[in-house]
Design a protein around this motif. Sequence first.
Motif, mmCIF file in Angstrom:
data_model
loop_
_atom_site.group_PDB
_atom_site.id
_atom_site.type_symbol
_atom_site.label_atom_id
_atom_site.label_comp_id
_atom_site.label_asym_id
_atom_site.label_seq_id
_atom_site.Cartn_x
_atom_site.Cartn_y
_atom_site.Cartn_z
ATOM 1 N N GLY A 1 0.825 -1.203 0.000
ATOM 2 C CA GLY A 1 0.000 0.000 0.000
ATOM 3 C C GLY A 1 0.852 1.242 0.000
ATOM 4 O O GLY A 1 2.030 1.187 0.351
ATOM 5 N N PRO A 2 0.266 2.363 -0.395
ATOM 6 C CA PRO A 2 1.015 3.608 -0.406
ATOM 7 C C PRO A 2 1.267 4.087 1.029
ATOM 8 O O PRO A 2 0.647 3.572 1.960
ATOM 9 N N SER A 3 2.162 5.057 1.210
ATOM 10 C CA SER A 3 2.429 5.539 2.560
ATOM 11 C C SER A 3 1.163 6.192 3.105
ATOM 12 O O SER A 3 0.409 6.817 2.376
ATOM 13 N N GLY A 4 0.924 5.994 4.371
ATOM 14 C CA GLY A 4 -0.249 6.585 5.001
ATOM 15 C C GLY A 4 -1.497 5.747 4.857
ATOM 16 O O GLY A 4 -2.591 6.209 5.149
ATOM 17 N N CYS A 5 -1.360 4.479 4.431
ATOM 18 C CA CYS A 5 -2.553 3.664 4.265
ATOM 19 C C CYS A 5 -2.830 2.823 5.503
ATOM 20 O O CYS A 5 -3.789 2.068 5.537
ATOM 21 N N GLY A 6 -1.986 2.939 6.505
ATOM 22 C CA GLY A 6 -2.264 2.247 7.759
ATOM 23 C C GLY A 6 -1.666 0.863 7.851
ATOM 24 O O GLY A 6 -1.982 0.106 8.742
ATOM 25 N N LYS A 7 -0.741 0.540 6.930
ATOM 26 C CA LYS A 7 -0.193 -0.814 6.966
ATOM 27 C C LYS A 7 0.738 -1.018 8.161
ATOM 28 O O LYS A 7 0.731 -2.075 8.781
ATOM 29 N N THR A 8 1.494 0.026 8.515
ATOM 30 C CA THR A 8 2.354 -0.100 9.694
ATOM 31 C C THR A 8 1.515 -0.172 10.970
ATOM 32 O O THR A 8 1.842 -0.929 11.885
ATOM 33 N N THR A 9 0.430 0.596 10.994
ATOM 34 C CA THR A 9 -0.468 0.527 12.154
ATOM 35 C C THR A 9 -1.009 -0.879 12.325
ATOM 36 O O THR A 9 -1.101 -1.396 13.437
ATOM 37 N N LEU A 10 -1.342 -1.487 11.188
ATOM 38 C CA LEU A 10 -1.855 -2.852 11.219
ATOM 39 C C LEU A 10 -0.842 -3.783 11.870
ATOM 40 O O LEU A 10 -1.164 -4.579 12.748
ATOM 41 N N MET A 11 0.433 -3.623 11.455
ATOM 42 C CA MET A 11 1.458 -4.484 12.007
ATOM 43 C C MET A 11 1.688 -4.207 13.495
ATOM 44 O O MET A 11 1.860 -5.118 14.289
ATOM 45 N N ASN A 12 1.676 -2.920 13.856
ATOM 46 C CA ASN A 12 1.869 -2.565 15.256
ATOM 47 C C ASN A 12 0.788 -3.171 16.146
ATOM 48 O O ASN A 12 1.049 -3.519 17.295
ATOM 49 N N MET A 13 -0.406 -3.293 15.606
ATOM 50 C CA MET A 13 -1.480 -3.889 16.387
ATOM 51 C C MET A 13 -1.254 -5.385 16.576
ATOM 52 O O MET A 13 -1.509 -5.929 17.635
ATOM 53 N N VAL A 14 -0.738 -6.038 15.505
ATOM 54 C CA VAL A 14 -0.438 -7.466 15.650
ATOM 55 C C VAL A 14 0.695 -7.664 16.647
ATOM 56 O O VAL A 14 0.660 -8.537 17.502
ATOM 57 N N ALA A 15 1.692 -6.785 16.570
ATOM 58 C CA ALA A 15 2.840 -6.903 17.470
ATOM 59 C C ALA A 15 2.432 -6.604 18.908
ATOM 60 O O ALA A 15 3.105 -7.010 19.845
ATOM 61 N N GLY A 16 1.325 -5.876 19.087
ATOM 62 C CA GLY A 16 0.874 -5.551 20.438
ATOM 63 C C GLY A 16 1.356 -4.199 20.925
ATOM 64 O O GLY A 16 1.211 -3.882 22.094
ATOM 65 N N PHE A 17 1.945 -3.393 20.031
ATOM 66 C CA PHE A 17 2.399 -2.061 20.431
ATOM 67 C C PHE A 17 1.227 -1.093 20.519
ATOM 68 O O PHE A 17 1.262 -0.114 21.235
ATOM 69 N N GLU A 18 0.207 -1.354 19.717
ATOM 70 C CA GLU A 18 -0.982 -0.506 19.736
ATOM 71 C C GLU A 18 -2.205 -1.394 19.838
ATOM 72 O O GLU A 18 -2.166 -2.557 19.435
ATOM 73 N N GLU A 19 -3.265 -0.828 20.387
ATOM 74 C CA GLU A 19 -4.498 -1.602 20.505
ATOM 75 C C GLU A 19 -5.493 -1.132 19.459
ATOM 76 O O GLU A 19 -5.612 0.063 19.221
ATOM 77 N N PRO A 20 -6.220 -2.051 18.842
ATOM 78 C CA PRO A 20 -7.236 -1.623 17.886
ATOM 79 C C PRO A 20 -8.361 -0.871 18.598
ATOM 80 O O PRO A 20 -8.688 -1.172 19.747
ATOM 81 N N SER A 21 -8.924 0.142 17.913
ATOM 82 C CA SER A 21 -10.053 0.854 18.499
ATOM 83 C C SER A 21 -11.322 0.013 18.399
ATOM 84 O O SER A 21 -12.220 0.125 19.210
ATOM 85 N N GLU A 22 -11.376 -0.793 17.328
ATOM 86 C CA GLU A 22 -12.533 -1.674 17.166
ATOM 87 C C GLU A 22 -12.023 -3.052 16.781
ATOM 88 O O GLU A 22 -10.977 -3.187 16.167
ATOM 89 N N GLY A 23 -12.789 -4.056 17.112
ATOM 90 C CA GLY A 23 -12.490 -5.407 16.682
ATOM 91 C C GLY A 23 -11.412 -6.085 17.501
ATOM 92 O O GLY A 23 -11.008 -5.582 18.563
ATOM 93 N N GLU A 24 -10.941 -7.194 17.001
ATOM 94 C CA GLU A 24 -10.049 -8.037 17.775
ATOM 95 C C GLU A 24 -9.100 -8.770 16.839
ATOM 96 O O GLU A 24 -9.501 -9.198 15.760
ATOM 97 N N ILE A 25 -7.847 -8.883 17.256
ATOM 98 C CA ILE A 25 -6.908 -9.701 16.487
ATOM 99 C C ILE A 25 -6.673 -10.973 17.282
ATOM 100 O O ILE A 25 -6.325 -10.909 18.462
ATOM 101 N N ARG A 26 -6.862 -12.118 16.635
ATOM 102 C CA ARG A 26 -6.725 -13.374 17.361
ATOM 103 C C ARG A 26 -5.551 -14.167 16.823
ATOM 104 O O ARG A 26 -5.363 -14.266 15.617
#
Lengths: 257, 255, 275
Positions: C57-82
């Motif tokens: 994805g292009p920069s600013g599309c949230g792909k790093t945020t996605l990874m940070n949530m899997v890594a546990g550095f950030e928490e999702p505002s909605e939903g759940e990663i299992r």
Amino acid sequence: MKLQSKGMQALLILLPFAVALALWASMSAMEVVPSLFLPPPAQVWDAFVQMLQNGLIFESLGVSLLRLCAGWLLGLLLATCIGWALGMIGWLRRGIQPLLFPLRFVEPVAWLSMIILWFGTGEMSKLILLTYASFFGSFLYIMTGVASIDEVKIRAARAMGASGFRLFRTIIVPSTVPSILAGARIGMSYSFLTIVTAEMMDATSGVGYIIKYGSVYMRMDQIFVGTILVGLLGIAIDYTFRQAIKRIGRRYFLDQL
Amino acid sequence: MTSRRPLSWRWLIGLLGTLCFLLLWQIAAWLSGPSFLPGPIRVLLLFFEQIQTREYLVTVGASYQRVMLGWGLGSLFGLVLGIVMGRYRWFGTIIYSPMQFFRVIPAVALVPILVIWLGVGETIKILIIGYGVALVVAINIAEAVQRVAPARLQAARSMGAGPLRIFWGVLIPSVIPEALKGMRGSLAFAFMSIVGIETLAAQEGVGQMIWSARVLHQTDVALLGVLTLGLMGVLADTVVRLAFRIFGYRFMLRG
Amino acid sequence: MSAMAAKHLPSIPEARETALEFVNIGKEYQRHTKEKVKVVREVNLKLERGGFLCVLGPSGCGKTTLMNMVAGFEEPSEGEIRMNGKAIKGPGPERGVVFQSDTALFPWLTVEENIAYGLKMKRLPKAEMKERIHYWMKQVGLEQHGAKFPGELSGGMKQRVQIARVLAGDPEILLMDEPFAALDAQTRTYLQQELSALCRKAGKTVLFITHDIQEALLLADRVIVMARAPEPNIKADLPVDLPYPRERMTEPFANLYNRLLDEIDNPFKASVHVL
């Protein structure tokens, strides 16, 4: 601005001193100014030897160094502990930052008046003053260092299972070693400035006192001995720091080279 | 450890911290008695009382003049010296190490000698403050000049600029951000010997005010003096920062 | 060598088992007092065990945020990663992270000590630790450099240390955030080949973030494309059914490349659209 050989470097550092000494000697030899204002080098040397023989030099150096080191260490210890704590707790740091800013403009020695009113003129007041001076110089530096630890490093460590005290010991502490060393050096330079000033203002011993004593009795040769002593002491302290940092070196400073 | 909090939140927490500190100070003052530790209210009242007197204004004015003159002249001298040092390598090489050495010697120690030579006039105070500032600024600027990207100088040359144009049009503007930053930083440094100088060799000034308060056991006056120094510094810093922002905006863009 | 590898690495489990699951993930940041920015929304995704998924994805599309949530550095505002059916809470050593920036290495530790860090956290016995360190240093070709500090290595070598450090900890899932973005083209190509071989050998589940289409096609068996705000979610999801090691100059590769190029937001196209 790196120089090739060490010998050249030493020569360049010594050169201005040599020029100053030559100028001084020739000026007093030609009696451009009366010796009351500019004593010839030989007279200053005599005063130095005399003060060396009656033990004044060693006593003064010892007293000043003792005060300096005690206050510096204590201040650095405090600055490191509080710096770690505040560096990691963001809201507390922001809470005290507006209070710290004006203090940057207040010379540590400005507190001496109040410290004397509170604790008298003894060694205790000097210890407190120097502890503050050392803290004043190093604290902000250390705190900023802790606060600006690379987030990626902390994340990497946490992803490998570090947390709590182990995270602190294995990441926070080594990451802040460079800023602690730099802070220690700044703290020392403020402590040194403060001890010299304080001893000139209000003391009955120490290197600064030699200068003050000389100026009270208009003994220009003694003032010269004292001032040169202060200069040499400053240089010696700085040199010690450079060497120490070089020794501790590689491991902590490689990424900054 | 960066957080993405909104800006107003930071202001609030700063204000809260200040209020907490003032409260603690006032409580400590009540517990210890006003002659030992005067509380913030008392010091504030003293401040408003004093600020209407000519004496206080003259005192502050005298110190301010010394610091600002020492800072201004020192920075100016340091700026020129630094640019020369950076531009002419051989000169910089010769003078760099000795300067690093002299930086560690407290200039206050020179006060007695200078007083005997030059008297207790304003000259020596400005000289001593300026000396320290000049050393710091010169070393910073010399390093900044050497760091100017060679590509930028080459670009100017390939577009046909002569050495003089490159110097005034490219080199100097390139180091302006560092120069402004360095000057602002050395403002605090200029305040670092004012108390020492004024107690050792001055009749008036904030330093003298603080020091003589000790003899008369006026803790509140000493505290007011310390507060005054802090306020003077913050005011000067604010003015300098605003001036730099207005006149130097285009140079400050590279964070 | 292969016997040793077998000792450290779990055997490749049967395919089609879900290792990681995103359930309706959304994430928003509060930039100023009022304005809220949504960087990820309505992401539903299942990762197969042993699969190599590239998020493109292009920069600013949230792909790093996605990874940070899997890594546990950030928490999702909605939903759940299992992960293996359990919701993720905070970072953990079963999810190894390779960062884009080589500052993630600890500059005060040698290469060996860096690799040992995660193992120490697991309190492994000394002998096993030593064995694993040597094995992984050899795997990434750093056996000569164990006593050096990261500051003495080149950019490519530093990223190798990062990869070795993470793989030595034997995580179930490997998370990589543009690990080769800062490297020069030759080193990047070389490391891509090495990583591809290593991962297939180790049979890890990999989530790889990149903005480079070629990189995604060289490494992944499945590529998803994320779109930029205001609709930051999965826009395309396609399998890459090419044999390893992959060649860039083939027709199927070029076809996939062009398809992905069409899918990715072009900022210029977007701005024309807005006007």
